[in-house]
Scaffold this motif. Sequence first.
Motif, PDB file in Angstrom:
ATOM      1  N   GLY A 297       0.650  -1.186  -0.089  1.00 23.02           N
ATOM      2  CA  GLY A 297      -0.062   0.041  -0.060  1.00 23.02           C
ATOM      3  C   GLY A 297       0.806   1.268   0.036  1.00 23.02           C
ATOM      4  O   GLY A 297       0.210   2.316  -0.103  1.00 23.02           O
ATOM      5  N   SER A 298       2.061   1.269   0.075  1.00 23.42           N
ATOM      6  CA  SER A 298       2.755   2.245   0.048  1.00 23.42           C
ATOM      7  C   SER A 298       3.373   2.997  -1.324  1.00 23.42           C
ATOM      8  O   SER A 298       3.233   2.209  -2.232  1.00 23.42           O
ATOM      9  CB  SER A 298       4.233   2.091   0.955  1.00 23.42           C
ATOM     10  N   TYR A 299       4.232   3.896  -1.379  1.00 23.99           N
ATOM     11  CA  TYR A 299       4.560   4.587  -2.671  1.00 23.99           C
ATOM     12  C   TYR A 299       6.127   4.331  -2.828  1.00 23.99           C
ATOM     13  O   TYR A 299       6.651   4.549  -1.585  1.00 23.99           O
ATOM     14  CB  TYR A 299       4.258   6.035  -2.767  1.00 23.99           C
ATOM     15  N   VAL A 300       6.453   4.014  -3.882  1.00 20.91           N
ATOM     16  CA  VAL A 300       7.987   3.895  -3.823  1.00 20.91           C
ATOM     17  C   VAL A 300       8.351   4.530  -5.499  1.00 20.91           C
ATOM     18  O   VAL A 300       7.454   5.101  -5.966  1.00 20.91           O
ATOM     19  CB  VAL A 300       8.731   2.339  -4.320  1.00 20.91           C
ATOM     20  N   TYR A 301       9.808   5.058  -5.413  1.00 25.62           N
ATOM     21  CA  TYR A 301      10.150   5.746  -6.599  1.00 25.62           C
ATOM     22  C   TYR A 301      10.756   4.885  -7.429  1.00 25.62           C
ATOM     23  O   TYR A 301      11.741   4.056  -7.099  1.00 25.62           O
ATOM     24  CB  TYR A 301      11.157   6.747  -5.839  1.00 25.62           C
ATOM     25  N   ASN A 302      10.338   4.751  -8.888  1.00 24.82           N
ATOM     26  CA  ASN A 302      10.861   3.966  -9.769  1.00 24.82           C
ATOM     27  C   ASN A 302      12.011   4.836 -10.358  1.00 24.82           C
ATOM     28  O   ASN A 302      11.902   6.003 -11.018  1.00 24.82           O
ATOM     29  CB  ASN A 302       9.777   3.554 -10.671  1.00 24.82           C
ATOM     30  N   ALA A 303      13.407   4.476  -9.888  1.00 26.97           N
ATOM     31  CA  ALA A 303      14.295   5.394 -10.395  1.00 26.97           C
ATOM     32  C   ALA A 303      14.595   5.429 -11.918  1.00 26.97           C
ATOM     33  O   ALA A 303      15.084   6.332 -12.561  1.00 26.97           O
ATOM     34  CB  ALA A 303      15.584   5.134  -9.785  1.00 26.97           C
ATOM     35  N   THR A 304      14.450   4.133 -12.378  1.00 23.71           N
ATOM     36  CA  THR A 304      14.512   3.774 -13.903  1.00 23.71           C
ATOM     37  C   THR A 304      13.747   4.992 -14.662  1.00 23.71           C
ATOM     38  O   THR A 304      14.222   5.386 -15.806  1.00 23.71           O
ATOM     39  CB  THR A 304      14.412   2.521 -14.120  1.00 23.71           C
ATOM     40  N   ARG A 305      12.430   4.906 -14.308  1.00 28.56           N
ATOM     41  CA  ARG A 305      11.608   5.772 -15.184  1.00 28.56           C
ATOM     42  C   ARG A 305      11.161   7.278 -14.596  1.00 28.56           C
ATOM     43  O   ARG A 305      10.220   7.968 -14.865  1.00 28.56           O
ATOM     44  CB  ARG A 305      10.070   5.161 -15.106  1.00 28.56           C
ATOM     45  N   ASP A 306      11.726   7.411 -13.286  1.00 26.69           N
ATOM     46  CA  ASP A 306      11.545   8.670 -12.551  1.00 26.69           C
ATOM     47  C   ASP A 306      10.164   9.063 -12.444  1.00 26.69           C
ATOM     48  O   ASP A 306       9.586   9.952 -12.979  1.00 26.69           O
ATOM     49  CB  ASP A 306      12.277   9.804 -13.613  1.00 26.69           C
ATOM     50  N   LYS A 307       9.444   8.105 -11.850  1.00 29.09           N
ATOM     51  CA  LYS A 307       8.144   8.225 -11.385  1.00 29.09           C
ATOM     52  C   LYS A 307       7.974   7.528  -9.906  1.00 29.09           C
ATOM     53  O   LYS A 307       8.496   6.532  -9.860  1.00 29.09           O
ATOM     54  CB  LYS A 307       7.194   8.233 -12.427  1.00 29.09           C
ATOM     55  N   LYS A 308       6.912   7.983  -9.505  1.00 25.72           N
ATOM     56  CA  LYS A 308       6.220   7.366  -8.214  1.00 25.72           C
ATOM     57  C   LYS A 308       5.351   6.296  -8.494  1.00 25.72           C
ATOM     58  O   LYS A 308       4.554   6.632  -9.377  1.00 25.72           O
ATOM     59  CB  LYS A 308       5.642   8.526  -7.111  1.00 25.72           C
ATOM     60  N   GLU A 309       5.372   5.351  -7.812  1.00 23.87           N
ATOM     61  CA  GLU A 309       4.307   4.151  -8.006  1.00 23.87           C
ATOM     62  C   GLU A 309       4.071   3.723  -6.641  1.00 23.87           C
ATOM     63  O   GLU A 309       4.804   3.640  -5.758  1.00 23.87           O
ATOM     64  CB  GLU A 309       5.131   2.962  -9.052  1.00 23.87           C
ATOM     65  N   ARG A 310       2.626   3.197  -6.713  1.00 20.52           N
ATOM     66  CA  ARG A 310       2.058   2.665  -5.639  1.00 20.52           C
ATOM     67  C   ARG A 310       2.227   1.086  -5.629  1.00 20.52           C
ATOM     68  O   ARG A 310       2.059   0.291  -6.684  1.00 20.52           O
ATOM     69  CB  ARG A 310       0.586   3.034  -5.348  1.00 20.52           C
ATOM     70  N   ILE A 311       2.704   0.464  -4.522  1.00 14.23           N
ATOM     71  CA  ILE A 311       2.891  -0.777  -4.254  1.00 14.23           C
ATOM     72  C   ILE A 311       1.344  -1.218  -3.881  1.00 14.23           C
ATOM     73  O   ILE A 311       0.857  -0.838  -2.865  1.00 14.23           O
ATOM     74  CB  ILE A 311       3.925  -1.327  -3.395  1.00 14.23           C
ATOM     75  N   GLY A 312       0.675  -2.224  -4.439  1.00 12.97           N
ATOM     76  CA  GLY A 312      -0.543  -2.916  -3.805  1.00 12.97           C
ATOM     77  C   GLY A 312      -0.416  -3.916  -2.899  1.00 12.97           C
ATOM     78  O   GLY A 312       0.372  -3.503  -1.897  1.00 12.97           O
ATOM     79  N   ARG A 313      -0.774  -4.992  -3.130  1.00 15.08           N
ATOM     80  CA  ARG A 313      -0.602  -6.105  -2.506  1.00 15.08           C
ATOM     81  C   ARG A 313       0.739  -6.649  -2.593  1.00 15.08           C
ATOM     82  O   ARG A 313       1.428  -6.372  -3.672  1.00 15.08           O
ATOM     83  CB  ARG A 313      -1.531  -7.244  -2.475  1.00 15.08           C
ATOM     84  N   LEU A 314       1.418  -7.343  -1.616  1.00 15.71           N
ATOM     85  CA  LEU A 314       2.831  -7.806  -1.883  1.00 15.71           C
ATOM     86  C   LEU A 314       2.556  -9.339  -1.464  1.00 15.71           C
ATOM     87  O   LEU A 314       1.771  -9.836  -0.386  1.00 15.71           O
ATOM     88  CB  LEU A 314       3.862  -7.595  -0.624  1.00 15.71           C
ATOM     89  N   LEU A 315       3.027 -10.151  -2.172  1.00 17.67           N
ATOM     90  CA  LEU A 315       2.933 -11.800  -2.107  1.00 17.67           C
ATOM     91  C   LEU A 315       4.004 -12.402  -2.084  1.00 17.67           C
ATOM     92  O   LEU A 315       5.001 -12.231  -2.778  1.00 17.67           O
ATOM     93  CB  LEU A 315       2.043 -12.346  -3.335  1.00 17.67           C
ATOM     94  N   LEU A 316       3.950 -13.601  -1.344  1.00 15.03           N
ATOM     95  CA  LEU A 316       5.204 -14.586  -0.899  1.00 15.03           C
ATOM     96  C   LEU A 316       4.612 -15.607  -1.625  1.00 15.03           C
ATOM     97  O   LEU A 316       3.558 -16.231  -1.236  1.00 15.03           O
ATOM     98  CB  LEU A 316       5.510 -14.683   0.371  1.00 15.03           C
ATOM     99  N   MET A 317       5.281 -16.277  -2.628  1.00 15.96           N
ATOM    100  CA  MET A 317       4.866 -17.362  -3.453  1.00 15.96           C
ATOM    101  C   MET A 317       5.346 -18.739  -2.832  1.00 15.96           C
ATOM    102  O   MET A 317       6.477 -18.908  -2.833  1.00 15.96           O
ATOM    103  CB  MET A 317       5.270 -17.296  -4.992  1.00 15.96           C
TER     104      MET A 317
END
Length: 410
Positions: free
Chosen positions: A338-358
């Motif tokens: 649910g948090s935001y991270v910075y995609n340094a490759t594309r220079d934009k902020k993105e939201r992480i939705g769910r995180l899954l462990l497979m």
Amino acid sequence: MPRAVPIERLRNIGIVAHIDAGKTTTTERILYYTGKTYKIGEVHEGAATMDWMPQEKERGITITAATTACYWKDHQINIIDTPGHVDFSVEVVRSMKVLDGIIFIFSAVEGVQPQSEANWRWADRFGVPRIAFINKLDRLGADFYRVFNEIEKKLSIKPVAIQIPIGAEDQFKGVVDLMSMKAIIWLEETLGAKYEVVDIPQEYLDKAQEWRAKMVEAIVEKDDDLMMRYLEGEEISAEDLKRVLRKATINRNLVPVLCGSAFKNKGVQPLLDAVIDYLPSPLDVPPAKGINPKTSEEEERKPFDEEPFCAYVFKVMSDPYAGQLTYFRVFSGKVTAGSYVYNATRDKKERIGRLLLMHANSREDVQEASAGEIVAAVGLDAATGDTLSDEKFPILLEKLEFPEPVISMA
Ligand code: GDP
């Protein structure tokens, strides 16, 4: 939220083999043995209860995820799917970046094949520590010693046998564990095969002593203190030998060699023990390096939760249940669902939705992923090769050059 498993008990590994050497079978068996009812602190024996559905038992378990988390003796092993039998490609380069160690499988019949050589050199190039498993010992024409010699002659890094086989071809029964100088004999050839640990059969004593001496010499050579004690005639404990072998494996001076028959369920449990004993945790490998896009200076990220978050996206795949899954390895810091991270490759902020462990037969929603861990994000718009980071501390992980093949694949 504390980690499920402390970072020193995490292993991010790949399984690499020439086509038909037994990668699929070994992987399935590993997932089977690690998929048993698991309780932290419980000692696993072949006889432990199992919780697989009957149909899964029949058809075996195949990896459909880019990584599969499994558990063995209080450790979490993440198996990273290295691309199959194609020539090493950019896909492999990406998986090499997120794994810390490799189980390298050889066929006891076919030995070191051209593709194994090529794959071995790629692992050299990426500095990945390895253990070797000589498989198919039950097959006609299987010869552990011939293949061991081929590994020694054809490949870089000195192999050191930590087991020798008991019997061969249809008489293959088990192995001598040269660390404990005990024999491990499998009692069945079916899934869940039980084994017993017994004294070395009389007719194997000489051979076991000869190979133990070779093992001890190869190991003590890598440690001045141990060498001194050895030369003074001291009996070196298995604990000391394992400690130094672990270091030498991680430093890529030695490769522990084990053997068995994945198909006949012989050898897989000790192989899992060796993953824990000799392959590195994320703490044992060099920190991630990259460039700060603001300053163009080189920076490092150590695998600690307190460091700024950074992660590398190594696979994006579509999933029938979840939609697009973006797999990444966290190299430093942590990230929450649910948090935001910075995609340094594309220079934009993105939201992480769910995180899954497979896992092999399930997926688990997790709230957080910490340094060293590999998870899949749902609903994250990123591409393979992107670096995710903390906006205040941006970093672009080392750009992946696509290296030249080291030898021809003829
Ligand atoms: P991969 O191509 O490396 O993934 O190899 P697989 O695991 O698919 O194995 C190739 C073939 O060899 C299959 O028919 C397996 O059943 C068989 N196989 C794998 N391991 C063993 C083994 O230890 N002994 C024997 N006899 N056959 C094996």
